[in-house]
Design a protein around this motif. Sequence first.
Motif, PDB file in Angstrom:
ATOM      1  N   VAL A  65       0.850  -1.196   0.000  1.00  0.00           N
ATOM      2  CA  VAL A  65       0.000   0.000   0.000  1.00  0.00           C
ATOM      3  C   VAL A  65       0.881   1.239   0.000  1.00  0.00           C
ATOM      4  O   VAL A  65       2.054   1.183   0.330  1.00  0.00           O
ATOM      5  CB  VAL A  65      -0.973   0.051   1.212  1.00  0.00           C
ATOM      6  N   ASP A  66       0.274   2.366  -0.343  1.00  0.00           N
ATOM      7  CA  ASP A  66       0.971   3.651  -0.348  1.00  0.00           C
ATOM      8  C   ASP A  66       1.099   4.127   1.097  1.00  0.00           C
ATOM      9  O   ASP A  66       0.148   4.645   1.674  1.00  0.00           O
ATOM     10  CB  ASP A  66       0.187   4.659  -1.198  1.00  0.00           C
ATOM     11  N   GLY A  71      -1.012   4.926   5.373  1.00  0.00           N
ATOM     12  CA  GLY A  71      -0.455   4.109   6.438  1.00  0.00           C
ATOM     13  C   GLY A  71       0.213   2.880   5.862  1.00  0.00           C
ATOM     14  O   GLY A  71      -0.067   2.466   4.745  1.00  0.00           O
ATOM     15  N   SER A  72       1.103   2.285   6.631  1.00  0.00           N
ATOM     16  CA  SER A  72       1.907   1.179   6.110  1.00  0.00           C
ATOM     17  C   SER A  72       1.292  -0.189   6.371  1.00  0.00           C
ATOM     18  O   SER A  72       1.783  -1.188   5.875  1.00  0.00           O
ATOM     19  CB  SER A  72       3.311   1.245   6.706  1.00  0.00           C
ATOM     20  N   THR A  73       0.224  -0.266   7.145  1.00  0.00           N
ATOM     21  CA  THR A  73      -0.408  -1.547   7.437  1.00  0.00           C
ATOM     22  C   THR A  73      -1.149  -2.053   6.207  1.00  0.00           C
ATOM     23  O   THR A  73      -1.866  -1.304   5.554  1.00  0.00           O
ATOM     24  CB  THR A  73      -1.417  -1.389   8.599  1.00  0.00           C
ATOM     25  N   ILE A  74      -0.969  -3.336   5.896  1.00  0.00           N
ATOM     26  CA  ILE A  74      -1.692  -3.943   4.781  1.00  0.00           C
ATOM     27  C   ILE A  74      -3.079  -4.331   5.299  1.00  0.00           C
ATOM     28  O   ILE A  74      -3.274  -5.385   5.884  1.00  0.00           O
ATOM     29  CB  ILE A  74      -0.962  -5.189   4.232  1.00  0.00           C
ATOM     30  N   SER A  75      -4.032  -3.437   5.096  1.00  0.00           N
ATOM     31  CA  SER A  75      -5.404  -3.696   5.537  1.00  0.00           C
ATOM     32  C   SER A  75      -6.371  -3.302   4.425  1.00  0.00           C
ATOM     33  O   SER A  75      -6.026  -2.537   3.525  1.00  0.00           O
ATOM     34  CB  SER A  75      -5.715  -2.898   6.810  1.00  0.00           C
ATOM     35  N   ALA A 162      -0.119 -14.543  -1.412  1.00  0.00           N
ATOM     36  CA  ALA A 162      -1.019 -15.021  -0.370  1.00  0.00           C
ATOM     37  C   ALA A 162      -0.259 -15.333   0.906  1.00  0.00           C
ATOM     38  O   ALA A 162      -0.703 -16.116   1.731  1.00  0.00           O
ATOM     39  CB  ALA A 162      -1.775 -16.248  -0.858  1.00  0.00           C
ATOM     40  N   ALA A 163       0.919 -14.703   1.068  1.00  0.00           N
ATOM     41  CA  ALA A 163       1.723 -14.936   2.271  1.00  0.00           C
ATOM     42  C   ALA A 163       0.905 -14.608   3.516  1.00  0.00           C
ATOM     43  O   ALA A 163       0.948 -15.327   4.498  1.00  0.00           O
ATOM     44  CB  ALA A 163       2.993 -14.090   2.217  1.00  0.00           C
ATOM     45  N   SER A 164       0.166 -13.529   3.454  1.00  0.00           N
ATOM     46  CA  SER A 164      -0.762 -13.170   4.527  1.00  0.00           C
ATOM     47  C   SER A 164      -1.861 -12.329   3.906  1.00  0.00           C
ATOM     48  O   SER A 164      -1.637 -11.614   2.933  1.00  0.00           O
ATOM     49  CB  SER A 164      -0.050 -12.388   5.631  1.00  0.00           C
ATOM     50  N   ALA A 165      -3.038 -12.430   4.447  1.00  0.00           N
ATOM     51  CA  ALA A 165      -4.178 -11.663   3.925  1.00  0.00           C
ATOM     52  C   ALA A 165      -4.170 -10.270   4.532  1.00  0.00           C
ATOM     53  O   ALA A 165      -3.629 -10.054   5.627  1.00  0.00           O
ATOM     54  CB  ALA A 165      -5.475 -12.375   4.268  1.00  0.00           C
ATOM     55  N   PRO A 166      -4.742  -9.303   3.847  1.00  0.00           N
ATOM     56  CA  PRO A 166      -4.880  -7.979   4.464  1.00  0.00           C
ATOM     57  C   PRO A 166      -5.702  -8.076   5.744  1.00  0.00           C
ATOM     58  O   PRO A 166      -6.599  -8.919   5.853  1.00  0.00           O
ATOM     59  CB  PRO A 166      -5.628  -7.171   3.396  1.00  0.00           C
ATOM     60  N   SER A 167      -5.383  -7.235   6.701  1.00  0.00           N
ATOM     61  CA  SER A 167      -6.115  -7.267   7.964  1.00  0.00           C
ATOM     62  C   SER A 167      -7.445  -6.543   7.831  1.00  0.00           C
ATOM     63  O   SER A 167      -7.663  -5.764   6.908  1.00  0.00           O
ATOM     64  CB  SER A 167      -5.273  -6.632   9.077  1.00  0.00           C
ATOM     65  N   GLY A 168      -8.320  -6.817   8.771  1.00  0.00           N
ATOM     66  CA  GLY A 168      -9.632  -6.182   8.766  1.00  0.00           C
ATOM     67  C   GLY A 168     -10.610  -6.955   7.904  1.00  0.00           C
ATOM     68  O   GLY A 168     -10.404  -8.116   7.578  1.00  0.00           O
ATOM     69  N   SER A 169     -11.680  -6.277   7.550  1.00  0.00           N
ATOM     70  CA  SER A 169     -12.697  -6.916   6.717  1.00  0.00           C
ATOM     71  C   SER A 169     -12.863  -6.132   5.428  1.00  0.00           C
ATOM     72  O   SER A 169     -12.495  -4.960   5.345  1.00  0.00           O
ATOM     73  CB  SER A 169     -14.027  -7.007   7.466  1.00  0.00           C
ATOM     74  N   LEU A 170     -13.407  -6.798   4.419  1.00  0.00           N
ATOM     75  CA  LEU A 170     -13.626  -6.159   3.125  1.00  0.00           C
ATOM     76  C   LEU A 170     -14.473  -4.900   3.297  1.00  0.00           C
ATOM     77  O   LEU A 170     -15.408  -4.879   4.097  1.00  0.00           O
ATOM     78  CB  LEU A 170     -14.317  -7.138   2.175  1.00  0.00           C
ATOM     79  N   VAL A 171     -14.159  -3.865   2.549  1.00  0.00           N
ATOM     80  CA  VAL A 171     -14.847  -2.577   2.677  1.00  0.00           C
ATOM     81  C   VAL A 171     -16.080  -2.571   1.784  1.00  0.00           C
ATOM     82  O   VAL A 171     -16.020  -2.951   0.614  1.00  0.00           O
ATOM     83  CB  VAL A 171     -13.894  -1.422   2.299  1.00  0.00           C
TER      84      VAL A 171
END
Length: 184
Positions: A65-66, A71-75, A162-171
């Motif tokens: 992500v930008d 923010g740097s978190t992949i969510s 697919a190393a890890s999924a984005p955090s949170g839930s789909l928007v």
Amino acid sequence: MMAIRARSGAPRREGGAAAVEFALVLPLLLLLIFGIIDYGMFFFDSIGMRQGAREAARSAVVLRVDATACGSTISYDNIACTARTGSNNILGKAAGAVTGGGPAQVKVYMKLQTNGSNAAGWVQGNQFVMCTQVAEKPATGFVPFPANGIMTSKVVMSIESAASAPSGSLVTDAAPAGGDWTWC
């Protein structure tokens, strides 16, 4: 030799006829010019919104992500932020043609689709679907926009990492007034 004589009588005046013709054609000419301006801006903004959605979907499937804007978190929230800010250059006018102005008006809807042989969820080969819409009004107000001014964009990309999924839930944002998500 024959002498050429000037015509007798007053010269004909056609200046008034040209003014009447211009007065009759002017409204159509202005409507055409304002239509070109409005539709040009509409298509320009539509391409910009599509590019923002494409950049966000691409960053999602490779899990980047930008960090400067969102923010740097992949969510999923940061991916939606990337879609909104990616459209900022086109749609981010403070008092522009977009209803309310700014990237906050870009609405985002995300979903995951299975590849058939894969399990559901964030799995390499499954598809990430990013849909965006925004309500836009004409700058001049002389011509109506297609679909009541609702611009839509749908981007489908295969998940690469697919190393890890984005955090949170789909928007899933609420669709703009007059729009819905059934097309996505």
